[in-house]
Design a protein around this motif. Structure first.
Motif, PDB file in Angstrom:
ATOM      1  N   GLU A  74     -13.124  19.806  79.785  1.00 24.88           N
ATOM      2  CA  GLU A  74     -12.917  19.991  78.345  1.00 24.88           C
ATOM      3  C   GLU A  74     -13.405  21.371  77.905  1.00 24.88           C
ATOM      4  O   GLU A  74     -12.758  22.033  77.083  1.00 24.88           O
ATOM      5  N   VAL A  75     -14.532  21.814  78.449  1.00 22.32           N
ATOM      6  CA  VAL A  75     -15.052  23.131  78.081  1.00 22.32           C
ATOM      7  C   VAL A  75     -14.134  24.233  78.613  1.00 22.32           C
ATOM      8  O   VAL A  75     -13.925  25.252  77.944  1.00 22.32           O
ATOM      9  N   PHE A  85     -20.616  30.516  80.577  1.00 26.12           N
ATOM     10  CA  PHE A  85     -22.056  30.331  80.358  1.00 26.12           C
ATOM     11  C   PHE A  85     -22.372  28.930  79.852  1.00 26.12           C
ATOM     12  O   PHE A  85     -23.397  28.343  80.221  1.00 26.12           O
ATOM     13  N   VAL A  86     -21.516  28.383  78.999  1.00 20.91           N
ATOM     14  CA  VAL A  86     -21.748  27.045  78.448  1.00 20.91           C
ATOM     15  C   VAL A  86     -21.842  26.008  79.558  1.00 20.91           C
ATOM     16  O   VAL A  86     -22.664  25.092  79.508  1.00 20.91           O
ATOM     17  N   VAL A  87     -21.017  26.163  80.594  1.00 26.74           N
ATOM     18  CA  VAL A  87     -20.986  25.192  81.688  1.00 26.74           C
ATOM     19  C   VAL A  87     -21.961  25.537  82.790  1.00 26.74           C
ATOM     20  O   VAL A  87     -22.642  24.666  83.342  1.00 26.74           O
ATOM     21  N   ARG A 134     -24.864  28.283  83.698  1.00 30.90           N
ATOM     22  CA  ARG A 134     -25.710  29.333  83.157  1.00 30.90           C
ATOM     23  C   ARG A 134     -25.773  30.577  84.049  1.00 30.90           C
ATOM     24  O   ARG A 134     -25.614  31.705  83.577  1.00 30.90           O
ATOM     25  N   THR A 135     -26.013  30.402  85.338  1.00 28.34           N
ATOM     26  CA  THR A 135     -26.159  31.554  86.233  1.00 28.34           C
ATOM     27  C   THR A 135     -24.878  32.369  86.290  1.00 28.34           C
ATOM     28  O   THR A 135     -24.890  33.595  86.114  1.00 28.34           O
ATOM     29  N   ALA A 136     -23.762  31.690  86.543  1.00 27.08           N
ATOM     30  CA  ALA A 136     -22.478  32.388  86.592  1.00 27.08           C
ATOM     31  C   ALA A 136     -22.138  32.982  85.237  1.00 27.08           C
ATOM     32  O   ALA A 136     -21.532  34.058  85.153  1.00 27.08           O
ATOM     33  N   GLY A 137     -22.526  32.298  84.167  1.00 23.77           N
ATOM     34  CA  GLY A 137     -22.241  32.792  82.829  1.00 23.77           C
ATOM     35  C   GLY A 137     -22.976  34.086  82.519  1.00 23.77           C
ATOM     36  O   GLY A 137     -22.406  35.006  81.923  1.00 23.77           O
ATOM     37  N   ILE A 138     -24.238  34.167  82.914  1.00 23.07           N
ATOM     38  CA  ILE A 138     -25.002  35.405  82.705  1.00 23.07           C
ATOM     39  C   ILE A 138     -24.360  36.558  83.465  1.00 23.07           C
ATOM     40  O   ILE A 138     -24.213  37.676  82.948  1.00 23.07           O
ATOM     41  N   LEU A 139     -23.951  36.281  84.714  1.00 22.80           N
ATOM     42  CA  LEU A 139     -23.286  37.318  85.511  1.00 22.80           C
ATOM     43  C   LEU A 139     -21.948  37.703  84.886  1.00 22.80           C
ATOM     44  O   LEU A 139     -21.575  38.882  84.880  1.00 22.80           O
TER      45      LEU A 139
END
Length: 230
Positions: A59-60, A130-132, A134-139
């Motif tokens: 969904e995200v 990032f919502v799903v 965090r680590t990959a989202g920051i990168l």
């Protein structure tokens, strides 16, 4: 914030990174490989992750794609209805010479610089990651800032405030569109449809992601050529 922009732009034009870094900067801005083909596959990775949160993840991902589309739409509206802002590379009043400028970019001269649609779209996608995750989202956010946004300021395609505003709008759009009260209104039924009709859904998802990677560039060119012909 003209003084803020001018100070940064003047500094960027005096960096003198050299021919090879300038060529890399051009590649980062010109090639789809270094934009959507870095971030969109992460969404596909998230989509196929197993586990208890599988439906929520999907969904995200749907909400993130919708946010990207919405970011492009909002960016075009703002560019069309806000006062026209000339791109730094074409502004003679700045008296600045940006690295590796090219006449091939002349088609951008009629496009308002504010806000940056690249910053809006890819920061929206990075925020969804990032919502799903965090680590990959920051990168992803760092990658968007360093390898998508910065080269566009360095080469004079955008003022720094164009990029900052675009990134902020993209983040806000994704944050809103991924909130449960909003997301469940459209992402949940869309996911149910995709699970019911996996064949057409997969084809549609592929085509939609392709257009996001290219930012509908070919379709926009066709529309522009058609409007001139008519």
């Amino acid at each position: 914030m003209p003084n803020f922009d001018t100070t940064i732009e003047t500094y960027l034009t005096h960096l003198h990174l050299g021919p090879l870094p300038n060529l890399i900067m051009r590649a980062l801005t010109d090639m789809y490989t270094f934009r959507g083909l870095v971030l969109i596959p992460i969404l596909w990775w998230i989509w196929f992750q197993p586990g208890e949160r599988r439906n929520w993840n999907r969904e995200v991902v749907i909400a993130t794609v919708v946010s990207g589309l919405l970011a492009l739409f909002v960016g075009r509206l703002l560019a069309d209805f806000l006062p026209f802002r000339m791109r730094p590379i074409y502004d003679p009043e700045l008296h600045l010479h940006f690295a590796n400028s090219s006449s091939n970019d002349a088609r951008l001269s009629n496009w308002s610089s504010f806000p940056s649609d690249h910053a809006m779209l890819w920061m929206a996608v990075a925020t969804g990651i990032f919502v799903v995750w965090r680590t990959a989202g920051i990168l992803a956010i760092a990658y968007t800032a360093l390898f998508i946004c910065f080269p566009r300021a360095y080469l004079g395609f955008h003022h720094p405030t164009d990029l900052i505003a675009g990134a902020a709008i993209g983040i806000v759009i994704t944050w809103l569109m991924t909130r449960a009260p909003i997301r469940t209104r459209y992402a949940t039924p869309t996911l149910h449809w995709m699970e019911r009709f996996p064949g057409p859904a997969s084809v549609f998802a592929f085509l939609l992601c392709f257009e996001l990677v290219t930012q509908f560039d070919e379709l926009r060119r066709l529309a522009s050529a058609a409007s001139k012909a008519l």
